[in-house]
Write a protein that holds these residues in place. Structure first.
Motif, PDB file in Angstrom:
ATOM      1  N   THR A  18       0.835  -1.198   0.000  1.00  0.00           N
ATOM      2  CA  THR A  18       0.000   0.000   0.000  1.00  0.00           C
ATOM      3  C   THR A  18       0.873   1.254   0.000  1.00  0.00           C
ATOM      4  O   THR A  18       0.613   2.215  -0.723  1.00  0.00           O
ATOM      5  CB  THR A  18      -0.902   0.022   1.250  1.00  0.00           C
ATOM      6  N   VAL A  19       1.921   1.218   0.820  1.00  0.00           N
ATOM      7  CA  VAL A  19       2.809   2.372   0.920  1.00  0.00           C
ATOM      8  C   VAL A  19       3.522   2.616  -0.415  1.00  0.00           C
ATOM      9  O   VAL A  19       3.651   3.752  -0.864  1.00  0.00           O
ATOM     10  CB  VAL A  19       3.822   2.149   2.062  1.00  0.00           C
ATOM     11  N   ALA A  22       1.014   4.203  -2.644  1.00  0.00           N
ATOM     12  CA  ALA A  22       0.746   5.588  -2.234  1.00  0.00           C
ATOM     13  C   ALA A  22       1.894   6.500  -2.645  1.00  0.00           C
ATOM     14  O   ALA A  22       1.669   7.583  -3.212  1.00  0.00           O
ATOM     15  CB  ALA A  22       0.528   5.660  -0.722  1.00  0.00           C
ATOM     16  N   LEU A  25       1.770   6.949  -6.446  1.00  0.00           N
ATOM     17  CA  LEU A  25       0.667   7.802  -6.907  1.00  0.00           C
ATOM     18  C   LEU A  25       0.912   9.263  -6.542  1.00  0.00           C
ATOM     19  O   LEU A  25       0.724  10.163  -7.363  1.00  0.00           O
ATOM     20  CB  LEU A  25      -0.654   7.326  -6.319  1.00  0.00           C
ATOM     21  N   LEU A  26       1.345   9.498  -5.290  1.00  0.00           N
ATOM     22  CA  LEU A  26       1.536  10.888  -4.851  1.00  0.00           C
ATOM     23  C   LEU A  26       2.596  11.579  -5.703  1.00  0.00           C
ATOM     24  O   LEU A  26       2.453  12.748  -6.059  1.00  0.00           O
ATOM     25  CB  LEU A  26       1.933  10.928  -3.376  1.00  0.00           C
ATOM     26  N   TYR A  64       3.641   1.742 -12.843  1.00  0.00           N
ATOM     27  CA  TYR A  64       3.704   1.264 -11.459  1.00  0.00           C
ATOM     28  C   TYR A  64       4.203  -0.171 -11.408  1.00  0.00           C
ATOM     29  O   TYR A  64       5.108  -0.504 -10.639  1.00  0.00           O
ATOM     30  CB  TYR A  64       2.339   1.384 -10.767  1.00  0.00           C
TER      31      TYR A  64
ATOM     32  N   LEU B 139      -5.660   1.733   6.736  1.00  0.00           N
ATOM     33  CA  LEU B 139      -5.240   3.036   6.192  1.00  0.00           C
ATOM     34  C   LEU B 139      -4.350   3.766   7.209  1.00  0.00           C
ATOM     35  O   LEU B 139      -3.331   4.361   6.851  1.00  0.00           O
ATOM     36  CB  LEU B 139      -6.489   3.864   5.917  1.00  0.00           C
ATOM     37  N   ALA B 142      -0.878   2.231   7.285  1.00  0.00           N
ATOM     38  CA  ALA B 142      -0.103   2.629   6.110  1.00  0.00           C
ATOM     39  C   ALA B 142       0.371   4.073   6.238  1.00  0.00           C
ATOM     40  O   ALA B 142       1.535   4.398   5.957  1.00  0.00           O
ATOM     41  CB  ALA B 142      -0.940   2.450   4.852  1.00  0.00           C
ATOM     42  N   GLN B 143      -0.531   4.947   6.701  1.00  0.00           N
ATOM     43  CA  GLN B 143      -0.157   6.363   6.842  1.00  0.00           C
ATOM     44  C   GLN B 143       0.975   6.537   7.850  1.00  0.00           C
ATOM     45  O   GLN B 143       1.899   7.311   7.635  1.00  0.00           O
ATOM     46  CB  GLN B 143      -1.384   7.173   7.263  1.00  0.00           C
ATOM     47  N   LEU B 146       4.441   5.852   6.392  1.00  0.00           N
ATOM     48  CA  LEU B 146       5.041   6.798   5.429  1.00  0.00           C
ATOM     49  C   LEU B 146       5.899   7.824   6.168  1.00  0.00           C
ATOM     50  O   LEU B 146       5.482   8.372   7.171  1.00  0.00           O
ATOM     51  CB  LEU B 146       3.935   7.522   4.656  1.00  0.00           C
TER      52      LEU B 146
END
Lengths: 305, 303
Positions: A18-19, A22, A25-26, A64, B139, B142-143, B146
């Protein structure tokens, strides 16, 4: 226990994916990397050439999975800025950041645990208030400012420690202090609450009744239990130190990953930035996994419940 | 994790005769940490509000004949410039005064954006539970993984630095604390009788959330908002210091520290003064947050 570790491990892998998505995408959708490379004044022709050169004209999912496929085989692409494989760049610089992160944790432990223990043993005394004051102040001091103040102090007034570079262990003393200081409030508070809780427990009363006092009581009975939660928080804090190295390394001119991150951002080097975000996130996830496993190993209620 | 141990004074007993509002006010006024924090924040907010009246000079006006003047207590100072001038001959006091506006605007803006995201997710996860809760918790994990500062730096640089971009990005990266607290609080409130009564009388989830849950989360949200204010202000100053935040010539404290860095061995006040301003603002917010938490939930201080 094995089942618990397997579940946690699976979750960690899912979070890593997921990271990575993310971060991709960012950096690639929120903006157009071709413009970041070309600069603001570039003509459309130039931007188009850059797109074609770096394969940015392909559809997003293709890019990706291309990137992800590379990551799984250890290929993170080529740096736009240094024109070298990104993985090589990162490998070259990783050891300085590892040294910094571990020495910072050492500083945290050295300050936070004795201070927290002293505060817990004398609740509401002046030492407790001082420890709380240190925690509250350390939370409000900007990290980069603390670094500069150290450089002013030790660069001019007390020139006993080097303030720039990464050649010897002495170069790491000030950066480790600055980076380690940011974890002191959390670790100190946890040590304090944990120890106060343990000191009120029945088995400590029993030990006291048996004649244990002072340091032997603390070492043989109280600290062992009070420090268990602290160990897992230290693992999490260590994971954060890598991301936190950006500021410390650029202030003290340490040639590690944090400085590489700042340089590659200012050079619009998307592949390097992307890999560093990914690597820092993986380190954090791994440290959390380690903390979870430690907790479960220590406390059976977690792995059963 | 960030619990405080300021013990409330033993006035609980005599408070039984007072109304909740009176008890609240009494606790506020007897909490030293809160009073110091609120005093600092109020002072800085007033300075920001009346900056044009307070600043002796235009914070952007460059006087090339008066560059790098030291503050009034040092030798060679000029009484026109109380805290000296910077490398472009701009009055440092005036720039510090206008810097309050940048920090407070970004702090409030970012803390509001984080609040919108975090409270929405937290209430949804706490109210609906099950798969919604699992998805939102994932979520969150995951956040948290980061690297926030690095991501913020990259995004601000690529999108193009401006005050609004900094507010937006700092905001969307700082919602986890709101989520964690509102999620567990919603779970607790949801199991209380008055929610069951509302559901039994036919209220829809939307009505329950708006009329039963959210009003009861108010005090916790305010506490986190206060802490996030400080965190966002520190984040902005770090970004501006690294050159990927507020851009010159805007007077941001973090940027002023970066500009003063070159000359800091000879003119340390260029670095020291903006840092002290940042410290006072952030410690004010933290003390206020600690105090509000102690006061609004004296029984649950260590949660």
């Amino acid at each position: 226990m094995l089942k618990y570790i397997a579940l946690r491990g699976l979750l960690a892998v899912l979070v890593a994916f997921t990271v990575s998505l993310a971060a991709f995408l960012l950096l690639n959708v929120a903006t157009d990397p071709a413009y970041a490379i070309a600069g603001e004044d570039a003509t459309p022709d130039v931007v188009e050439t850059i797109r074609a050169r770096y394969g940015l004209n392909r559809p997003l999912p293709v890019r990706y999975f291309d990137w992800l496929g590379g990551v799984l085989t250890g290929d993170f692409g080529e740096s736009y800025y240094w024109h070298k494989p990104v993985a090589e760049l990162v490998a070259d610089r990783a050891d300085e950041t590892l040294k910094l992160a571990f020495s910072a944790m050492f500083v945290t432990i050295l300050i936070a645990i004795p201070l927290g223990a002293l505060a817990a043993l004398n609740p509401n005394s002046w030492i407790d208030r001082m420890a709380l004051g240190v925690a509250v102040s350390a939370q409000a001091v900007p990290n980069f400012w603390l670094g500069l103040i150290m450089i002013i102090l030790f660069g001019v007034m007390f020139p006993i420690l080097p303030v720039s570079g990464d050649d010897t262990w002495r170069h790491f003393v000030l950066p480790a202090f600055v980076l380690g200081a940011s974890s002191v409030p959390a670790v100190m508070r946890l040590t304090r609450t944990g120890l106060i809780e343990v000191m009120g427990a029945d088995y400590i009363r029993t030990a006291r009744a048996k004649g244990f006092r002072g340091w032997p009581l603390l070492r043989r009975h109280a600290l062992r239990n009070a420090l268990l939660p602290v160990i897992s928080v230290l693992a999490v804090q260590l994971g954060q130190k890598f991301g936190g190295s950006v500021i410390t390394e650029s202030i003290f001119a340490i040639n590690g990953l944090g400085r590489l991150a700042l340089e590659s951002i200012l050079g619009a080097d998307i592949p390097t930035v992307q890999m560093l975000i990914f690597v820092f996130a993986i380190v954090f996830v791994a440290m959390n996994l380690l903390a979870d496993i430690l907790n479960a190993a220590i406390d059976p209620r977690i792995r059963i419940g | 994790m960030t619990d405080t141990q300021i013990s409330t004074t033993g006035v609980e007993a005599e408070m039984t005769l007072l109304t909740p509002r009176q008890i609240f006010r009494k606790r506020l006024l007897s909490h030293t940490g809160f009073l110091i924090g609120a005093g600092l924040i109020a002072t800085i907010a007033l300075i920001a509000l009346f900056a044009p009246l307070l600043a002796p000079h235009d914070p952007y006006a460059q006087t090339l004949s008066a560059r790098m003047l030291p503050p009034i207590w040092a030798e060679g100072s000029n009484p026109d410039y109380l805290l000296g001038t910077d490398q472009n001959g701009r009055d440092y006091l005036s720039r510090l005064i206008y810097g309050t506006r940048v920090s407070i605007t970004i702090g409030i803006g970012a803390a509001c954006i984080g609040m919108l995201i975090g409270v929405t997710l937290g209430v949804l996860a706490g109210y609906f539970g099950g798969i919604v809760d699992h998805a939102i918790s994932f979520l969150l994990t995951a956040q948290l993984a980061l690297p926030g500062l690095l991501l913020a730096m990259a995004l601000v640089f690529i999108i193009g630095p401006s005050i609004w971009v900094v507010i937006g990005i700092v905001g969307i990266l700082h919602w986890t604390y709101y989520l964690v607290v509102t999620r567990s609080a919603t779970q607790r409130i949801r199991s209380l009788d008055f929610v069951a009564a509302a559901v039994a009388s036919g209220a829809t989830p939307r009505q329950v959330i708006w009329h039963e849950i959210l009003p009861n989360l108010f005090s916790q949200i305010i506490v986190i908002f206060t802490f996030e204010l400080g965190i966002a202000i520190l984040a902005e100053s770090s970004l501006s210091f690294l050159g990927v935040g507020i851009q010159p010539p805007t007077p941001s404290w973090g940027l002023m520290i970066a500009e003063g860095k070159q000359a800091m061995f000879y003119r340390p006040w260029l670095v020291v003064l903006p840092g002290i301003c940042l410290f006072l603002l952030v410690i004010g917010a933290n003390l206020m947050g600690d105090g509000l938490r102690d006061i609004t939930s004296p029984e649950g201080r260590n949660e």
